[in-house]
Design a protein around this motif. Structure first.
Motif, short mmCIF file in Angstrom:
data_model
loop_
_atom_site.label_atom_id
_atom_site.label_comp_id
_atom_site.label_asym_id
_atom_site.label_seq_id
_atom_site.Cartn_x
_atom_site.Cartn_y
_atom_site.Cartn_z
N ASN A 117 18.42 8.25 -14.98
CA ASN A 117 17.53 6.91 -14.99
C ASN A 117 16.04 7.52 -15.13
OD1 ASN A 117 18.67 4.42 -16.11
ND2 ASN A 117 19.98 4.63 -14.18
N LEU A 118 15.83 8.62 -14.92
CA LEU A 118 14.59 9.34 -14.81
C LEU A 118 14.20 9.87 -16.08
CD1 LEU A 118 14.66 10.79 -11.39
CD2 LEU A 118 13.98 8.46 -11.88
N GLY A 119 12.83 9.66 -16.37
CA GLY A 119 12.23 10.38 -17.71
C GLY A 119 10.91 9.44 -17.97
N PRO A 120 10.22 9.98 -19.17
CA PRO A 120 9.00 9.33 -19.24
C PRO A 120 9.13 7.66 -19.38
CG PRO A 120 9.31 11.20 -20.80
CD PRO A 120 10.71 10.77 -20.06
N GLY A 121 8.34 7.15 -18.64
CA GLY A 121 8.45 5.52 -18.68
C GLY A 121 9.58 5.00 -18.03
N THR A 122 10.40 5.66 -17.71
CA THR A 122 11.70 5.22 -16.78
C THR A 122 11.70 5.68 -15.31
OG1 THR A 122 12.80 5.37 -18.74
CG2 THR A 122 14.13 4.48 -17.03
N PRO A 123 11.64 5.02 -14.10
CA PRO A 123 11.49 3.46 -14.26
C PRO A 123 10.26 3.03 -14.45
CG PRO A 123 11.57 4.33 -11.91
CD PRO A 123 11.78 5.45 -12.92
N ILE A 124 9.81 1.69 -14.47
CA ILE A 124 8.61 1.13 -14.66
C ILE A 124 8.20 0.71 -13.22
CG2 ILE A 124 7.30 -0.81 -15.48
CD1 ILE A 124 9.28 -0.89 -18.15
N ILE A 125 7.08 1.17 -12.91
CA ILE A 125 6.56 1.08 -11.59
C ILE A 125 5.03 0.43 -11.55
CG2 ILE A 125 6.24 1.84 -9.14
CD1 ILE A 125 8.00 4.24 -9.74
N HIS A 126 4.79 -0.64 -11.29
CA HIS A 126 3.49 -1.18 -11.30
C HIS A 126 2.91 -1.46 -9.56
CE1 HIS A 126 4.98 -3.53 -14.98
NE2 HIS A 126 4.05 -2.43 -15.33
N PHE A 127 1.91 -0.52 -9.16
CA PHE A 127 1.14 -0.67 -8.08
C PHE A 127 0.09 -1.66 -8.01
CE2 PHE A 127 3.42 3.48 -7.20
CZ PHE A 127 4.10 3.19 -6.04
N ASP A 128 -0.06 -2.45 -6.95
CA ASP A 128 -1.10 -3.26 -6.70
C ASP A 128 -1.55 -3.12 -5.03
OD1 ASP A 128 -2.24 -4.70 -8.88
OD2 ASP A 128 -0.34 -5.84 -8.67
N GLN A 129 -2.57 -3.05 -4.77
CA GLN A 129 -3.14 -3.11 -3.34
C GLN A 129 -3.30 -4.66 -2.71
OE1 GLN A 129 -6.50 -0.67 -2.86
NE2 GLN A 129 -5.46 1.05 -2.38
N TRP A 130 -3.12 -4.80 -1.55
CA TRP A 130 -3.16 -6.23 -1.00
C TRP A 130 -3.65 -5.83 0.39
CZ3 TRP A 130 1.83 -9.36 -0.37
CH2 TRP A 130 2.89 -8.83 0.43
N GLU A 131 -4.22 -6.96 0.82
CA GLU A 131 -4.70 -7.06 2.42
C GLU A 131 -3.61 -7.09 3.40
OE1 GLU A 131 -7.82 -6.38 3.07
OE2 GLU A 131 -8.86 -6.85 1.01
N ALA A 132 -2.39 -7.29 3.08
CA ALA A 132 -1.45 -7.55 4.22
C ALA A 132 -0.94 -6.03 4.61
CB ALA A 132 -0.10 -7.96 3.51
N PRO A 133 -0.22 -6.03 5.93
CA PRO A 133 0.02 -4.70 6.40
C PRO A 133 1.23 -4.17 5.82
CG PRO A 133 0.48 -6.58 7.95
CD PRO A 133 -0.18 -7.01 6.81
N ASP A 134 2.12 -5.03 5.35
CA ASP A 134 3.47 -4.33 4.95
C ASP A 134 3.44 -4.01 3.21
OD1 ASP A 134 4.75 -5.07 7.33
OD2 ASP A 134 5.65 -7.12 6.55
N ILE A 135 4.62 -3.44 2.91
CA ILE A 135 4.70 -3.02 1.51
C ILE A 135 5.62 -4.01 0.97
CG2 ILE A 135 5.50 -1.31 -0.01
CD1 ILE A 135 5.02 0.72 2.12
N GLU A 136 5.38 -4.56 -0.02
CA GLU A 136 6.23 -5.42 -0.86
C GLU A 136 6.74 -4.77 -2.04
OE1 GLU A 136 5.68 -10.13 -1.29
OE2 GLU A 136 5.38 -9.14 -3.23
N ILE A 137 8.15 -4.82 -2.29
CA ILE A 137 8.60 -4.23 -3.40
C ILE A 137 9.59 -5.32 -4.05
CG2 ILE A 137 9.90 -2.34 -4.44
CD1 ILE A 137 9.60 -0.94 -2.14
N LYS A 138 9.13 -5.85 -5.36
CA LYS A 138 10.01 -6.52 -6.31
C LYS A 138 10.59 -5.91 -7.32
CE LYS A 138 7.52 -10.99 -5.30
NZ LYS A 138 6.67 -12.02 -5.91
N LEU A 139 11.80 -6.24 -7.69
CA LEU A 139 12.79 -5.52 -8.65
C LEU A 139 13.22 -6.38 -9.61
CD1 LEU A 139 13.92 -2.86 -9.88
CD2 LEU A 139 15.86 -2.92 -8.09
#
Ligand code: SF4
Length: 524
Positions: A117-139
């Motif tokens: 499941n790895l290759g160009p374009g796979t998987p799709i990962i979008h990163f954004d920064q936010w002010e909160a201290p935790d990391i949030e991951i939605k899938l």
């Protein structure tokens, strides 16, 4: 670095692939209760409900198509996104090794499957920064069948049955209804739609998919969009497309609309269609240890509320006594006696074949004798000599596996992709039954009549349910195409499917499309 991060992401992927979130379960529960159990729609929904419970209890993929893994990640300022991205990719490979994801990443030029499941374009990962201290991951795991039913409209435009769609919310409403009608059962209805009004062609589709991260029971904060969402929900469910396009009371379980600014010259409406196997979850991760601090969309690790009682799940397919039992190889006479609407229970040998097998058979002799055979449009999840238990795939039931192969998920794939080939393959090799989902077109319908064949609709996404109908993997051919595309030789027992295209020129898919089109006319 964060010592627990990789395992946290593996857990997220595993839970997302195997256990539907409460809001989707609730919507599917309403759908189940809206149908009589002994109707086609009722039987389909019972299988779906059983499948949802089976997947959660054995931690197996809900659907064999585990889709394009799409991650939305929010990180505190200063987090190392390069490292986090590499760990997410490693987690995807590990979840694939454990049989929670099917190898789904294919080189677009050579057709070679990367296997992890790895290759160009796979998987799709979008990163954004936010002010909160935790990391949030939605899938979100959205499969190919429903992805292929996505639609994008450039307004103003003319729509079948609905007339002109202007650059207004009224025009948007028409586009969404048109997309649901056009999808019929191909995207494994009942489904949900994420919609974007505006943007450009690229951002429109992206924002439409992002709407699918909303829960099905939320209310749009923009009252104008909330009104359209509510209108679409009530009107789409009047279309009677129904579960798997069999006709019925529930065609749509969610409509979520967002809007982006657009160029003055463009007005796009982008529709991302997701199937009933609406796999979406999220986690909050401690930014120092990488451990999961909370789950999103569900109450922690609390077990899900089952769809059915344990007895109802154990009872298996809800028979009515009217089912036709077929044992392969099947004769022409048996096939010609079948009519649209008949429910069949298939036993005996069955061969899988999807896109690459069909293309191969157009140029080469089959690796096995296909006379009287049942050809299953399916790309299963298959594991070899793998450990079982918490770190490995759990076979849904003991299978005798030739060469150590075991099928852990085996629902049907969308059949219409094989439309250019199917009639020829029926004629050339004597295939008697084609099993798939979503139906096929006029060319195949004519081929079934000419050659004496039947199209059987299995329940899309019911991967755990159908894996339990497999007694044995007796062999495999064409492994050079990768696991999902190989031809698997299976021995099945009481595999249920519904005749939706027969050898007399009848097609339930054509009928439901016409009938729902007539309803669409009344919603102009
Ligand atoms: S449920 Fe149907 S549309 Fe959804 S991923 Fe599975 S096969 Fe594809």
């Amino acid at each position: 670095m964060l010592p627990h991060f990789l395992e946290s992401v593996v857990q997220l992927i595993t839970r997302t692939s195997t256990d539907l979130p409460p809001d989707v379960r609730a919507a599917m529960g309403v759908a189940v209760r809206s149908e009589q159990p002994d109707t086609r729609a009722g039987q389909a929904l019972t299988i779906i409900a059983q499948n949802i419970d089976q997947a959660a209890s054995c931690e197996g993929p809900i659907c064999q198509d585990t889709g394009m893994p799409t991650f939305d990640v929010k990180v505190p300022v200063g987090a190392n996104q390069i490292w986090l991205g590499s760990q997410i990719r490693a987690a995807v490979a590990e979840a694939t090794r454990r049989g929670k994801l099917r190898p789904n990443s294919v080189d677009s030029i050579t057709g070679e499957n990367s296997g992890d499941n790895l290759g160009p374009g796979t998987p799709i990962i979008h990163f954004d920064q936010w002010e909160a201290p935790d990391i949030e991951i939605k899938l979100i795991l959205k499969g190919g069948g429903c992805e292929n039913t996505n639609a994008q409209y450039a307004l103003p435009t003319e729509l079948d049955h609905l007339g002109r769609a202007d650059r207004t919310l009224e025009g948007v409403r028409k586009c969404i209804l048109h997309a649901v009608w056009k999808a019929q059962g191909k995207g494994c209805s009942p489904g949900a739609v994420g919609v974007c009004i505006g943007g450009d062609r690229t951002s429109g589709y992206l924002h439409a998919k992002e709407q699918l991260f909303r829960t099905l029971d939320d209310t749009n904060p923009d009252s104008r969009l909330a009104e359209v969402e509510s209108a679409v929900m009530s009107e789409a469910n009047k279309l009677s497309v129904g579960p798997m396009g069999f006709s019925g009371n529930t065609s749509l379980i969610g409509c979520k609309i967002g809007a982006l600014n657009r160029l003055p010259a463009s007005f796009f409406v982008s529709v991302a269609y997701d199937c009933w196997a609406f796999r979406r979850l999220g986690i909050k991760v401690d930014a120092t240890s990488g451990a999961i601090s909370d789950w999103l969309y569900r109450e922690g690790t609390k077990p899900s509320q089952p769809m059915l009682s344990a007895e109802a799940v154990a009872a298996g397919f809800p028979t009515t006594g009217r089912e036709v039992r077929l044992r392969a190889p099947i004769t022409e006479e048996q096939v010609r006696s079948l009519k649209v609407g008949d429910v069949v229970l298939i036993s005996g040998p069955m061969f899988t074949g999807r896109d690459q097998v069909h293309a191969y058979l157009m140029k080469n002799d089959p690796p096995v004798d296909l006379r009287g055979s049942v050809l299953y449009h399916c790309g299963p999840v298959v594991v070899k000599d793998a450990p079982t238990g918490p770190d490995g795939p759990v076979p849904p039931k003991p299978q005798r596996g030739e060469g150590g192969w075991r099928v852990t998920a085996a629902g049907p794939t969308t059949s219409i992709r094989e439309e250019p080939y199917q009639a020829e393959i029926l004629k050339r090799y004597g295939v008697r039954a084609v099993v798939g989902k979503g139906g096929m077109g006029a060319k195949t319908l004519a081929g079934l009549k000419e050659s004496g064949g039947v199209y059987l609709n299995a329940i899309g996404g019911a991967a755990q349910f159908y894996a339990r109908c497999i007694d044995q993997v007796t062999g495999v051919s064409l492994m050079q195409f990768g696991t999902p595309e190989a031809m698997w030789h299976l021995e099945v027992h009481d595999f249920p499917a519904i005749v939706t295209m027969d050898s007399h020129g009848n097609s339930l898919h054509k009928d439901v499309e016409e009938q729902s089109g007539a309803v669409l006319e009344t919603l102009r």
